[in-house]
Structure formats: structure tokens, C-alpha cells
Design a protein around this motif. Structure first.
Motif, PDB file in Angstrom:
ATOM      1  N   GLU A   1       0.820  -0.458   0.014  1.00  0.00           N
ATOM      2  CA  GLU A   1      -0.043  -0.105   0.404  1.00  0.00           C
ATOM      3  C   GLU A   1       0.600   1.413   0.022  1.00  0.00           C
ATOM      4  O   GLU A   1       0.355   2.471  -0.359  1.00  0.00           O
ATOM      5  N   HIS A   2       2.379   1.688   1.121  1.00  0.00           N
ATOM      6  CA  HIS A   2       2.854   2.341   1.210  1.00  0.00           C
ATOM      7  C   HIS A   2       4.442   2.283   0.000  1.00  0.00           C
ATOM      8  O   HIS A   2       5.445   3.347   0.318  1.00  0.00           O
ATOM      9  N   SER A   3       4.563   1.613  -0.636  1.00  0.00           N
ATOM     10  CA  SER A   3       5.711   1.905  -1.385  1.00  0.00           C
ATOM     11  C   SER A   3       5.581   2.928  -2.359  1.00  0.00           C
ATOM     12  O   SER A   3       6.866   2.975  -3.150  1.00  0.00           O
ATOM     13  N   SER A   4       5.192   3.374  -3.213  1.00  0.00           N
ATOM     14  CA  SER A   4       4.915   4.566  -3.966  1.00  0.00           C
ATOM     15  C   SER A   4       4.647   5.976  -3.649  1.00  0.00           C
ATOM     16  O   SER A   4       4.171   7.280  -3.885  1.00  0.00           O
ATOM     17  N   ASP A   5       4.319   5.651  -2.237  1.00  0.00           N
ATOM     18  CA  ASP A   5       3.638   6.845  -1.595  1.00  0.00           C
ATOM     19  C   ASP A   5       4.930   8.178  -2.055  1.00  0.00           C
ATOM     20  O   ASP A   5       4.491   9.449  -2.348  1.00  0.00           O
ATOM     21  N   ALA A   6       6.460   8.312  -2.141  1.00  0.00           N
ATOM     22  CA  ALA A   6       7.428   9.504  -2.197  1.00  0.00           C
ATOM     23  C   ALA A   6       6.992   9.120  -3.956  1.00  0.00           C
ATOM     24  O   ALA A   6       7.803  11.074  -4.245  1.00  0.00           O
ATOM     25  N   GLY A   7       6.109   8.325  -4.286  1.00  0.00           N
ATOM     26  CA  GLY A   7       6.373   8.708  -6.511  1.00  0.00           C
ATOM     27  C   GLY A   7       6.910   7.127  -6.882  1.00  0.00           C
ATOM     28  O   GLY A   7       7.170   6.134  -6.079  1.00  0.00           O
ATOM     29  N   ILE A   8       6.416   7.036  -8.313  1.00  0.00           N
ATOM     30  CA  ILE A   8       7.328   5.691  -8.568  1.00  0.00           C
ATOM     31  C   ILE A   8       8.512   5.573  -8.770  1.00  0.00           C
ATOM     32  O   ILE A   8       9.344   6.696  -8.719  1.00  0.00           O
ATOM     33  N   HIS A   9       8.899   4.476  -9.233  1.00  0.00           N
ATOM     34  CA  HIS A   9      10.049   3.924  -8.949  1.00  0.00           C
ATOM     35  C   HIS A   9      10.821   3.901 -10.746  1.00  0.00           C
ATOM     36  O   HIS A   9      11.029   3.115 -11.310  1.00  0.00           O
ATOM     37  N   SER A  10      11.314   5.334 -11.229  1.00  0.00           N
ATOM     38  CA  SER A  10      12.334   5.404 -11.619  1.00  0.00           C
ATOM     39  C   SER A  10      12.748   4.428 -12.808  1.00  0.00           C
ATOM     40  O   SER A  10      12.590   3.705 -13.728  1.00  0.00           O
ATOM     41  N   ALA A  11      13.867   3.668 -13.018  1.00  0.00           N
ATOM     42  CA  ALA A  11      15.225   3.338 -12.468  1.00  0.00           C
ATOM     43  C   ALA A  11      13.925   1.463 -12.476  1.00  0.00           C
ATOM     44  O   ALA A  11      14.436   0.601 -14.115  1.00  0.00           O
ATOM     45  N   SER A  12      13.440   1.021 -11.966  1.00  0.00           N
ATOM     46  CA  SER A  12      12.528   0.068 -11.799  1.00  0.00           C
ATOM     47  C   SER A  12      11.721  -0.290 -13.309  1.00  0.00           C
ATOM     48  O   SER A  12      11.826  -1.458 -13.480  1.00  0.00           O
ATOM     49  N   LEU A  13      11.326   0.836 -13.357  1.00  0.00           N
ATOM     50  CA  LEU A  13      10.130   0.891 -14.575  1.00  0.00           C
ATOM     51  C   LEU A  13      11.023   1.059 -15.889  1.00  0.00           C
ATOM     52  O   LEU A  13      11.147   0.042 -16.779  1.00  0.00           O
ATOM     53  N   GLY A  14      12.642   1.554 -16.074  1.00  0.00           N
ATOM     54  CA  GLY A  14      13.709   1.139 -17.401  1.00  0.00           C
ATOM     55  C   GLY A  14      13.940  -0.704 -17.110  1.00  0.00           C
ATOM     56  O   GLY A  14      14.072  -0.961 -18.281  1.00  0.00           O
ATOM     57  N   GLY A  15      13.761  -1.052 -15.431  1.00  0.00           N
ATOM     58  CA  GLY A  15      14.423  -2.592 -15.438  1.00  0.00           C
ATOM     59  C   GLY A  15      13.352  -3.597 -15.831  1.00  0.00           C
ATOM     60  O   GLY A  15      13.680  -4.739 -16.000  1.00  0.00           O
ATOM     61  N   ILE A  16      11.812  -2.711 -15.983  1.00  0.00           N
ATOM     62  CA  ILE A  16      11.303  -3.745 -16.243  1.00  0.00           C
ATOM     63  C   ILE A  16      11.127  -4.082 -17.937  1.00  0.00           C
ATOM     64  O   ILE A  16      11.096  -5.023 -18.463  1.00  0.00           O
ATOM     65  N   TRP A  17      11.848  -2.725 -18.749  1.00  0.00           N
ATOM     66  CA  TRP A  17      11.456  -3.117 -20.049  1.00  0.00           C
ATOM     67  C   TRP A  17      13.154  -4.502 -20.063  1.00  0.00           C
ATOM     68  O   TRP A  17      12.873  -4.658 -21.505  1.00  0.00           O
TER      69      TRP A  17
END
Length: 780
Positions: free
Chosen positions: A682-698
Motif C-alpha cells: 500500500e505504501h511502496s510508492s507514496d513518495a512517487g513511482i520508481h523510475s529506474a525499476s520501470l526501465g528495469g522492467i523493459w
């Protein structure tokens, strides 16, 4: 609670996800993951009505400001334009009162639109249908559009609606703006003018409201209100049962830091321009503006067209979610700006850029849209000024890139103090800005990676060589001579594993510094014969004749940790000597950092526990320098000791697991990466999304499952798809040619419209083709 299959068997299946129940105590999750943006600005998706615990953020890229001399620069939280205060029969509307049914808040990734709808029954028993829509235009980067519909279902209501521009915002208490000037033109157009306190960036926000009842436009007489840092329009109306009120709110956002031509004009001209732009938007109308926005996004999805036929339909949604956020956070319009570690979705990390961009995000653009990759590297080129200043301030030569960077010339902007030490009760000092220095070679690596994949010679001539040469000069000056061992060392650093501070000879740092100096030597020798005029020009700036001698001498003598008898390379001089503890409770944690509920950072520093991939990252970036069995031995040793407390970690481990043909583990780690933002926490993204992780998904998909790598200037493909995947298709750009890759259980097919012959390495075999290639899959 988020649902990923609320919309089934429709055109938006695998294109959207939905909040099915409003959670007052976990608002940050949807505010972040459903945030909107266009690279120019980012809008956090707080609800229109206000709640305690909500965070309203509007960030404009590149507008950094310092609250005072004791704080670091950050993206200032601009005035809020999304709040709409509603009163039903004199009672303030809130989901905390009455009864709510049919609740649905959805982010439509395809159209980049946020919608919310529900039926609300008041304490008096009146049922009212609400529907909200919102978009941040990709067609007009300065435009925000908001739509509201209210329909009383059973009996009439008196509706009072207040909406405007609220500058009573801050960054967690830090106020970045002077009071500013507020004005309402013709009882219709609101305009706020503010200037940041230190950087003196002017902001101009202009807004208007339009109303329809049952499809007929109406002119409602507003009550105009202006108070400190706030102005709004208040409208009151009677609605009969079954009547629908529709409000359109259009907002224009401009700053003096915009790259548009009008930004260089004076403030008065900027004000006029903003107001005129608002009137033009008014003439076009909300629906037409949204249609233009949809068309821009349709072109984006056409370019980044992925297909995944998986037994778990969430997988394609997760990849589209990653690409969506990569596009809304990236300033494709302006090379003076970078990507924040939280994008533009929250205040986390203050909008600063890290090595996240070069190592985790840049590859997506290198292979998907190289011109954007170049723009991001030009941002780092502009940052040479600050990098050289940091080197000089620390007693070194060359370019020492900041660990955190904001405006490119600002230099180091990492905060000094962080979280609490549970033993002393004091704030923990953040040492990264002082001694986490691998960022410098990470940027040199990114320049090389881009050049190898794109063949962009003009970038190298204008920017790249200078960056690689001056970063190599930094490392040559940074090395320390160990007389007893007759080697150069790098002492007192932090490697990628930030749970180990003040270490000597971090393997990742040493190997990457060595790579940086060798790369500089290679290009220095190459330019001697290929472009001596350019080399002479750079020599006059950088004293390359002297520097190149140092690169050679010190690269030959730098200490590069070697494997022990087990095949394990020590992460640093003392890692393998540290205490072993049972990490089982922390490996299954529901919230990162749970280790620090039991231990201080100083205590963790004495344990064999890692925050994230460290030496394993080295095996990924410089993989052809290490034997497969060596990589596997180190993976088996370090993975159990890695808590993945950084969002950067899962993707690297997933890719390496793919390399080891461990499809089950690779897919499991991919799924854990996708769930950092989209998962149940529930609170993993409170401060904002995780930019590097999103690049890592790709990267998990393309570098891992498709096995795509650039090695020694050649493009390799070695597909190892998960067992649950039946088909994967994606576009890929290589040296100016677009390739369409289609992978099934039995076949790899590549298509290109390039007339020149394309050269690839597939399963270790060099192949050349034009037009189309079909290659039988190898099953191990």
C-alpha cells in the motif's frame, strides 16, 4: 485496492488498472502510480475533493529552487489546480460521509487519461452520480484538462462548487515561491504569477471554467474570491433529478525556463502569452483538446508496440505501465533537463537525477528512440561544468559527476542528512554525495553504449569524446598508490550497495574506473589517425597529451579484485570477512528497509548483507569480461545476501537468471520488479513511482527474456522466454535501422525495412540478412 482485470474483454483490457475502493489511509499509492504527465510537467493524481493525508503535486521539469542556503535544490511544488470543493445542500461532499457504491478510479494507459466515477448517497438519502476525468496533454505540453459531471438521481439538489488556483502548497513544508500576483479577468480567466525564491524562475498559471447542463452551455455568475496565495471561483446552482451538470476546467502552465521562444521574453509577455494560449484552448474545447492528446499517445504506442502472449495477462499491462511512465517523466522537449528518480510523480529524491538514468532507463531509449537517448546524454554533457567544479572542490582533476544532479550546472545536490539511526537517535549522514563516485564511470559507459548501438558520430564529436576523456582524467587523479603492493587503489567509497559505506576497492567501482580509462585510451588512439583536428581541439581544452600518459600508466596498475579459490570476487576488501546473519525474515519483508528496525547502518555495515546488486551489476554491464561459471558462482553467493531494498535490484538479478537459463527464477524476479509500484504494498510508492525499476522492467523483457545485448559493438540475441509466454514481439533500433522482433516457442523472426544488410549474432552465430530473417529457436 487495485484491480488489474476490472476491465475485461474490452478495448482497454491490459491497458488499464482500477482502484475499486477508496482507502483514506493509503492515498499515496494511486496518487503516484496513476499520476499524469508529458515530460514538461507532472501532475500527481490526488482526488478532486480534499482529504487529510493527500499530497497534491504539480512539478514543471527543470525549475529547481533552494528553499534556503541550508537545504539542497529541488523541484518546487507549483500551485494546485485540481481541487474542486463541492457542497450538496449546504453539506461538504466527502467520501468519508454517506455511502459509496460502484466506485471506480482508473488509469487508462492507452489514452493517458485518469477517470473516477461512483454513486454517493448522502446522509439524507439523496443519490448522486459523480464522474471525473483528467489529462495532461501530450499535444500541448502546457495544458491540463479536467472534466466533472454531477447528476442527482432521485431528487433535486443545491450544488455549490468552488475551483481555482491554490498556491498554498509546499514541498513537505518548504515554500519555494514568493507570494506572487493574482488576477481574475472578465470574471472568467484566472491567472497566478509567482517567482521562485532563489532561482528566480517565473511561473504563470492561467485557468478557466465552462459549464453545461444537459448538454446546453450555460453562463453561471461566479462569486470571485482572492486570498493569500489562493484564488477561486464559486458557483451555485439548482439541479433537478436526472439533470447533469458538466464542468470543463482548462489550465495553461508556463515558466520562464521553458525552451519555447516566448520564455525568453519578459514576464509581461509571458503572462500575455499564457492568457492567449488559454483562450485558444477554450476555442478548441475540451473534447477536441483531448482528441489531439489521444492522437499523440496513439503515435507513441505505435512506436513502442509490444505484444506479449502470456498465460498471465498482467505481464503486458506491467510493461505498458513501465513504458507509460517512462514517457510521462522524460523531458523529450529539452536537453537541459534529466529524469528524476521518482519521475514527476512525487517529492521523493527532490526531482534529482541519479545513475538510474544512464544504467536503467537510457537503454530503453537507446533501442527504442535514439534521439531521446542523445538528448539525455546531452544533459550530462551540459553537466560537465558542475562535474569539473566538484572535482576541483574535492582536490581532483577532470570531471567528477555529482551523485545527485538537478539543473545541469548546479553540481552536487545530494542532501547531507537522512533517516534516523535507531541506536543514537540522530539523523544518519548521507555519504553518497561525497564518496559514491561510480556515477562518473557509469556516465562514460552510457556514452559508449549509446555510440556503439546508434553509430551517432556527430554526438561523439560534439560531446561524447570530451565526456569520456575528462571522466578518465578524474579517475587517474582519484587513484591512490599502494607502495607495499605496487598497485593503484580506490579507497573510501560507496559502491552500488549503499549498505556498505567507506569501503576500499569496491570491485564495481574499480573495474568501471578501469573501463573508463581504457575507453579513453582507445578513443585517443583512434582520433590520432581518424580525426587529428578534433583531437587537437580537445587537447587544447583538456591537455590530453599529458592525461593520456596517466591513463595508460594507471590503468595498467589499478587493482582489479580477482576470484578466490571458490570463484568469488570480493565486493570490497572486507566484505567476505564480515559477519553472516540469518536474513530469512528480511528476505520475505513486505516493506523495504525492515532490517533497520533491528540494526543501525553502522551495524549493517559489518554484516554480509547487500542492499542491491553490486558486483552482479558488473557482470551485467561488462559481461564478456567474465566467464559464465564465474558469474554463476558469484550469483549463488551474493543473491542470498541481497535484500533487494533498492528498486534497481530485481531487474539485474532477473536478467542474470535468464543468462543462466533459470527461467523460473528470472520470471519470478521480473514479477517482483513489476510489483514494486503495481503490487499489493500500500505504501511502496507514496513518495512517487520508481523510475529506474520501470526501465528495469523493459530490460527484463528485452535484455533478459529476448537475450538482446550489445557486445563488442555487435547486436546479440539469445531468447530465453518464460515458460508461461507463448509469443513476444517488440521493436528495436540498431545503428539507425528499425528491427521488428517476433519470438515464439519455436522461432525467432526479425523484419526490417532497411535496404542495407543487417548483421547480428543469434545464439552465438553471426548472421546477415535483408528484409526478413527466420531462425529456429534453440531449446536447452
Amino acid at each position: 485496492m487495485l484491480s488489474y482485470n476490472a476491465i475485461q474483454r474490452s478495448e482497454l483490457e491490459q491497458w488499464s488498472f482500477t482502484e475499486t475502493e477508496f482507502n483514506l489511509l493509503a492515498q499515496g499509492k494511486c496518487e503516484s502510480v496513476m499520476s499524469l504527465g508529458n515530460g514538461y510537467m507532472g501532475l500527481r493524481s490526488a482526488t478532486e475533493e480534499a482529504y487529510i493525508g493527500a499530497t497534491r503535486n504539480l512539478f514543471v521539469n527543470g525549475t529547481f529552487n533552494r528553499f534556503d542556503e541550508l537545504e539542497v535544490t529541488e523541484l518546487p511544488n507549483a500551485a494546485d489546480v485540481t481541487q474542486v470543493e463541492l457542497f450538496i445542500d449546504g453539506q461538504r461532499f466527502s467520501l468519508e460521509t454517506g455511502k459509496v457504491t460502484d466506485y471506480n478510479r482508473t488509469l487508462n494507459l492507452r489514452d493517458a487519461e485518469l477517470t473516477r466515477s461512483f454513486v454517493w448517497r448522502s446522509d439524507e438519502g439523496k443519490r448522486i452520480q459523480f464522474e471525473f476525468r483528467r489529462f495532461v496533454s501530450k499535444h500541448d505540453l502546457h495544458l491540463i484538462g479536467i472534466k466533472l459531471q454531477v447528476t442527482p438521481l432521485d431528487e433535486g439538489i443545491t450544488l455549490r462548487l468552488a475551483s481555482g488556483i491554490n498556491a498554498q502548497m509546499s514541498n513537505s513544508g518548504s515554500q519555494h515561491f514568493h507570494e506572487g500576483e493574482k488576477r481574475i479577468f472578465n470574471k472568467k480567466y484566472l491567472q497566478l504569477v509567482q517567482t521562485t525564491t532563489e532561482s528566480k524562475v517565473d511561473f504563470v498559471l492561467s485557468a478557466l471554467h465552462q459549464f453545461w447542463i444537459d448538454g446546453c452551455q450555460v453562463d453561471l455568475e461566479p462569486q470571485m474570491e482572492i486570498e493569500r496565495r489562493k484564488m477561486e471561483m464559486v458557483y451555485t446552482m439548482e439541479l433537478k433529478a436526472g439533470q447533469t451538470l458538466e464542468m470543463h476546467k482548462l489550465v495553461q502552465v508556463h515558466t520562464s525556463r521553458d525552451s519555447d521562444s516566448h520564455a525568453s521574453a519578459n514576464l509581461e509577455s509571458l503572462r500575455s502569452y499564457s492568457l492567449e494560449a488559454l483562450k485558444q484552448a477554450e476555442a478548441a474545447g475540451y473534447d477536441r483538446l483531448f482528441e489531439q492528446h489521444q492522437q499523440e499517445w496513439a503515435a507513441i504506442w505505435d512506436r513502442y508496440s509490444f505484444e506479449i502472449d502470456s498465460e498471465n495477462r498482467f505481464d503486458l499491462l506491467a510493461l505498458r505501465f513501465a513504458i507509460y511512465h517512462l514517457m510521462v517523466m522524460t523531458p523529450v522537449h529539452d536537453h537541459r533537463m534529466g529524469i528524476g528518480a521518482k519521475g514527476l510523480s512525487g517529492e521523493g529524491y527532490k526531482g534529482h537525477s541519479f545513475w538510474d538514468t544512464e544504467i536503467f532507463i537510457l537503454p530503453f531509449f537507446i533501442y527504442s528512440e535514439p534521439k531521446i537517448a542523445r538528448s539525455l546524454l546531452e544533459y550530462r554533457y551540459l553537466g560537465l561544468e558542475g562535474a569539473r567544479r566538484k572535482a576541483k572542490e574535492n582536490g581532483f582533476e577532470g570531471a567528477m559527476y555529482p551523485w545527485e544532479v538537478a539543473w545541469p550546472s548546479d553540481g552536487e545536490v545530494t542532501p547531507v542528512w537522512g533517516a534516523v539511526d535507531i541506536v543514537t537517535g540522530k539523523q544518519t549522514k548521507i555519504w553518497s554525495g561525497f564518496i559514491e563516485q561510480h556515477i562518473t564511470s557509469d556516465i562514460a559507459y552510457a556514452v559508449w553504449h549509446y555510440y556503439q548501438a546508434s553509430g551517432d558520430q556527430s554526438f561523439m564529436d560534439e560531446c561524447g569524446y570530451e565526456m569520456i576523456f575528462d571522466t578518465a582524467t578524474f579517475w587517474a587523479s582519484r587513484l591512490e598508490w599502494n607502495e607495499e603492493a605496487s598497485i593503484y587503489e580506490i579507497n573510501e567509497v560507496i559502491g552500488p550497495d549503499e549498505y556498505k559505506e567507506h569501503v576500499d576497492n569496491n570491485a564495481f567501482t574499480n573495474y568501471m574506473a578501469h573501463f573508463n580509462m581504457q575507453l579513453a585510451l582507445h578513443y585517443y588512439d583512434e582520433l590520432k589517425t581518424r580525426n587529428p583536428e578534433l583531437l587537437s581541439s580537445l587537447d587544447s581544452i583538456l591537455n590530453l597529451a599529458h592525461s593520456s600518459q596517466e591513463w595508460q600508466e594507471k590503468a595498467d596498475a589499478i587493482y582489479l579484485p580477482k576470484p578466490d579459490e571458490r570463484g568469488i570476487i570480493a565486493q570490497d576488501d572486507n566484505y567476505l570477512l564480515k559477519q553472516l546473519i540469518d536474513l530469512t525474515p528480511y528476505k520475505s519483508q513486505s516493506k523495504v528497509g525492515s532490517l533497520f528496525q533491528d540494526y543501525s547502518l553502522d551495524q549493517v555495515n559489518e554484516m554480509q548483507v547487500s542492499k542491491q546488486a553490486d558486483i552482479l551489476m558488473l557482470f551485467y554491464l561488462l559481461e564478456n569480461r567474465f566467464a559464465p561459471e564465474l558469474k554463476r558462482a558469484n550469483y549463488d553467493y551474493y543473491e542470498p545476501k541481497t535484500l533487494h531494498d533498492s528498486s534497481l535490484s530485481f531487474s539485474t538479478h532477473s536478467i542474470l537468471a535468464s543468462d543462466f537459463d533459470d527461467k523460473k527464477l528470472a520470471y519470478e524476479l521480473f514479477r517482483r520488479a513489476t510489483e514494486i509500484d503495481l503490487g499489493p504494498h500500500e505504501h511502496s510508492s507514496d513518495a512517487g513511482i520508481h523510475s529506474a525499476s520501470l526501465g528495469g522492467i523493459w530490460q527484463c523483457v528485452v535484455m533478459g527474456f529476448a537475450g538482446m545485448r550489445m557486445l563488442d559493438g555487435e547486436l546479440h540475441l539469445h531468447p530465453r522466454m518464460p515458460e508461461s509466454w507463448h509469443r513476444l514481439a517488440f521493436p528495436l533500433y540498431w545503428k539507425g535501422s528499425k528491427l521488428e522482433c517476433i519470438i515464439t516457442k519455436d522461432q525467432l523472426e526479425i523484419k526490417t525495412d532497411c535496404t542495407d544488410e543487417v548483421h547480428l549474432v543469434i545464439y552465438g552465430k553471426r548472421v546477415s540478412f535483408t528484409g526478413q530473417l527466420q531462425f529456429e529457436m534453440i531449446h536447452i
